[in-house]
Scaffold this motif. Structure first.
Motif, mmCIF file in Angstrom:
data_model
loop_
_atom_site.group_PDB
_atom_site.id
_atom_site.type_symbol
_atom_site.label_atom_id
_atom_site.label_comp_id
_atom_site.label_asym_id
_atom_site.label_seq_id
_atom_site.Cartn_x
_atom_site.Cartn_y
_atom_site.Cartn_z
ATOM 1 N N LYS A 6 0.920 -1.192 -0.127
ATOM 2 C CA LYS A 6 0.352 -0.197 -0.095
ATOM 3 C C LYS A 6 0.875 1.360 0.169
ATOM 4 C CE LYS A 6 -3.884 -2.991 0.283
ATOM 5 N NZ LYS A 6 -4.016 -2.689 -1.159
ATOM 6 N N ILE A 7 1.100 2.193 -0.982
ATOM 7 C CA ILE A 7 1.913 2.926 -1.349
ATOM 8 C C ILE A 7 2.117 3.613 -0.169
ATOM 9 C CG2 ILE A 7 1.074 4.230 -3.278
ATOM 10 C CD1 ILE A 7 3.704 3.984 -5.019
ATOM 11 N N LEU A 8 1.405 4.913 0.089
ATOM 12 C CA LEU A 8 1.157 5.735 0.741
ATOM 13 C C LEU A 8 1.067 5.266 1.713
ATOM 14 C CD1 LEU A 8 -2.129 7.438 0.003
ATOM 15 C CD2 LEU A 8 0.701 7.784 -0.712
ATOM 16 N N ASN A 9 0.967 4.145 2.856
ATOM 17 C CA ASN A 9 1.280 3.322 3.417
ATOM 18 C C ASN A 9 2.929 3.291 4.078
ATOM 19 O OD1 ASN A 9 -1.135 3.589 4.653
ATOM 20 N ND2 ASN A 9 -1.754 1.792 4.894
ATOM 21 N N ALA A 10 4.025 3.083 2.721
ATOM 22 C CA ALA A 10 5.181 2.317 2.816
ATOM 23 C C ALA A 10 5.870 3.749 2.582
ATOM 24 C CB ALA A 10 5.108 1.972 1.553
ATOM 25 N N LEU A 11 5.287 4.903 2.337
ATOM 26 C CA LEU A 11 6.347 6.082 1.910
ATOM 27 C C LEU A 11 6.273 6.325 3.870
ATOM 28 C CD1 LEU A 11 4.820 7.750 -0.173
ATOM 29 C CD2 LEU A 11 6.617 6.967 -0.738
ATOM 30 N N PRO A 12 7.529 6.989 3.734
ATOM 31 C CA PRO A 12 8.101 7.223 5.274
ATOM 32 C C PRO A 12 7.292 8.774 5.754
ATOM 33 C CG PRO A 12 10.379 7.278 4.285
ATOM 34 C CD PRO A 12 9.038 7.172 3.095
ATOM 35 N N PRO A 13 6.794 9.333 6.318
ATOM 36 C CA PRO A 13 5.603 10.559 6.786
ATOM 37 C C PRO A 13 5.518 11.675 6.589
ATOM 38 C CG PRO A 13 5.288 8.842 9.127
ATOM 39 C CD PRO A 13 6.630 8.428 8.063
ATOM 40 N N PRO A 14 7.167 11.672 6.031
ATOM 41 C CA PRO A 14 7.231 13.159 5.868
ATOM 42 C C PRO A 14 7.599 13.302 4.633
ATOM 43 C CG PRO A 14 8.774 12.567 7.662
ATOM 44 C CD PRO A 14 8.716 11.561 6.764
ATOM 45 N N GLN A 15 7.759 12.279 4.053
ATOM 46 C CA GLN A 15 8.146 12.168 2.238
ATOM 47 C C GLN A 15 6.629 11.744 2.001
ATOM 48 O OE1 GLN A 15 10.449 10.313 4.059
ATOM 49 N NE2 GLN A 15 11.793 11.931 3.362
ATOM 50 N N ARG A 16 5.912 11.602 2.565
ATOM 51 C CA ARG A 16 4.168 11.067 2.272
ATOM 52 C C ARG A 16 3.480 12.027 2.628
ATOM 53 N NH1 ARG A 16 2.876 7.105 5.570
ATOM 54 N NH2 ARG A 16 2.587 7.865 7.520
ATOM 55 N N ALA A 17 3.846 13.091 3.448
ATOM 56 C CA ALA A 17 2.845 14.075 3.641
ATOM 57 C C ALA A 17 3.116 15.307 2.573
ATOM 58 C CB ALA A 17 3.684 15.019 4.531
ATOM 59 N N ARG A 18 4.621 15.665 1.932
ATOM 60 C CA ARG A 18 4.810 16.269 0.735
ATOM 61 C C ARG A 18 4.352 16.048 -0.138
ATOM 62 N NH1 ARG A 18 10.923 18.543 -0.179
ATOM 63 N NH2 ARG A 18 9.171 19.439 -1.818
ATOM 64 N N LEU A 19 4.294 14.460 -0.759
ATOM 65 C CA LEU A 19 4.000 13.741 -1.518
ATOM 66 C C LEU A 19 2.033 14.672 -1.410
ATOM 67 C CD1 LEU A 19 3.566 11.889 -4.524
ATOM 68 C CD2 LEU A 19 2.615 10.263 -3.060
ATOM 69 N N MET A 20 1.310 14.481 -0.716
ATOM 70 C CA MET A 20 -0.262 14.964 -0.747
ATOM 71 C C MET A 20 -0.335 15.604 -0.280
ATOM 72 S SD MET A 20 -1.445 11.411 0.093
ATOM 73 C CE MET A 20 -2.878 11.667 0.337
ATOM 74 N N GLU A 21 0.040 16.906 -0.432
ATOM 75 C CA GLU A 21 0.519 18.071 -1.174
ATOM 76 C C GLU A 21 -0.329 18.303 -2.274
ATOM 77 O OE1 GLU A 21 3.686 20.208 0.031
ATOM 78 O OE2 GLU A 21 3.108 19.699 2.175
ATOM 79 N N LEU A 22 0.199 16.873 -3.111
ATOM 80 C CA LEU A 22 -0.179 17.674 -4.462
ATOM 81 C C LEU A 22 -0.893 16.930 -5.092
ATOM 82 C CD1 LEU A 22 3.769 16.902 -5.817
ATOM 83 C CD2 LEU A 22 2.657 19.077 -4.993
ATOM 84 N N ALA A 23 -1.549 15.958 -3.607
ATOM 85 C CA ALA A 23 -2.984 15.284 -4.164
ATOM 86 C C ALA A 23 -3.978 15.930 -4.447
ATOM 87 C CB ALA A 23 -3.214 14.224 -3.396
ATOM 88 N N GLU A 24 -4.624 15.632 -5.830
ATOM 89 C CA GLU A 24 -6.012 16.061 -6.186
ATOM 90 C C GLU A 24 -7.509 14.161 -5.899
ATOM 91 O OE1 GLU A 24 -7.170 18.734 -6.793
ATOM 92 O OE2 GLU A 24 -5.593 19.724 -7.005
ATOM 93 N N GLU A 25 -8.586 15.119 -5.363
ATOM 94 C CA GLU A 25 -9.525 13.808 -5.686
ATOM 95 C C GLU A 25 -10.024 13.840 -5.854
ATOM 96 O OE1 GLU A 25 -11.339 13.706 -1.608
ATOM 97 O OE2 GLU A 25 -9.341 14.541 -0.484
ATOM 98 N N VAL A 26 -10.492 12.597 -7.088
ATOM 99 C CA VAL A 26 -11.026 12.477 -8.170
ATOM 100 C C VAL A 26 -12.219 11.649 -7.922
ATOM 101 C CG1 VAL A 26 -9.230 13.399 -9.083
ATOM 102 C CG2 VAL A 26 -9.144 10.802 -8.934
ATOM 103 N N TYR A 27 -13.000 11.043 -9.000
ATOM 104 C CA TYR A 27 -14.036 10.038 -8.676
ATOM 105 C C TYR A 27 -14.542 9.430 -10.008
ATOM 106 C CZ TYR A 27 -18.359 7.691 -8.468
ATOM 107 O OH TYR A 27 -19.793 7.397 -8.493
ATOM 108 N N PHE A 28 -14.822 8.384 -10.579
ATOM 109 C CA PHE A 28 -14.704 7.644 -11.187
ATOM 110 C C PHE A 28 -15.640 6.779 -11.768
ATOM 111 C CE2 PHE A 28 -9.879 7.913 -11.069
ATOM 112 C CZ PHE A 28 -10.171 8.593 -12.669
#
Length: 150
Positions: A6-28
């Motif tokens: 599970k990719i987000l859980n595998a990232l160290p917390p500081p890196q996960r937080a930086r990546l999540m700053e770029l996340a856009e929520e989408v729906y399909f």
């Protein structure tokens, strides 16, 4: 067989937080075609809920499902490797909520934050290794159940 990463859980917390700053929520919605093989791979997703089928096109009218993805799974890795084209297609098997990431923006962030870049590449490599192992197991099962006849 190993458990899928599970990719987000595998990232160290500081890196996960930086990546999540770029996340856009989408729906399909269910049955939505997310991308097709050969298309430009300029983004990726982490599935929050729902199910996605990865498929391979056999002909203009026939596709075969090669994997199913669910919550926490990475959808799309072709954005990381030239020629940046999807190797498979993807379709929402059920309604899907996901975090969407723009590949160019993530790649720039990875260049600026090498710890994030290394962590993300390692996570994607683990995802690829798991999917390869799963596919190999499926092929071995099909081979065995057909008595060695391809």
């Amino acid at each position: 067989m190993t458990k899928p990463i599970k990719i987000l859980n595998a990232l160290p917390p500081p890196q996960r937080a930086r990546l999540m700053e770029l996340a856009e929520e989408v729906y399909f919605p269910e049955d939505t075609r997310i991308f097709d093989s050969g298309g430009t791979a300029d983004r990726f997703w982490v599935i929050r809920s729902g199910a996605v089928s990865l498929d391979q096109e056999l002909s203009d009218v026939q596709r075969v499902t090669v994997a199913g993805l669910g919550a926490g799974d990475l959808l799309g890795w072709s954005w990381l490797f030239p020629p940046y084209e999807w190797d498979f297609g993807a379709e929402a098997f059920s309604p899907v909520r996901a975090y969407e990431f723009d590949a160019a923006t993530v790649l720039r962030l990875c260049e600026d934050d090498t710890a994030l870049g290394l962590a993300l590449v390692r996570c994607v490599a683990e995802v690829l290794a798991h999917r390869l192992e799963t596919t190999r197991g499926q092929l071995m099962h099909q081979y065995a159940t057909r008595g060695g006849v391809p």
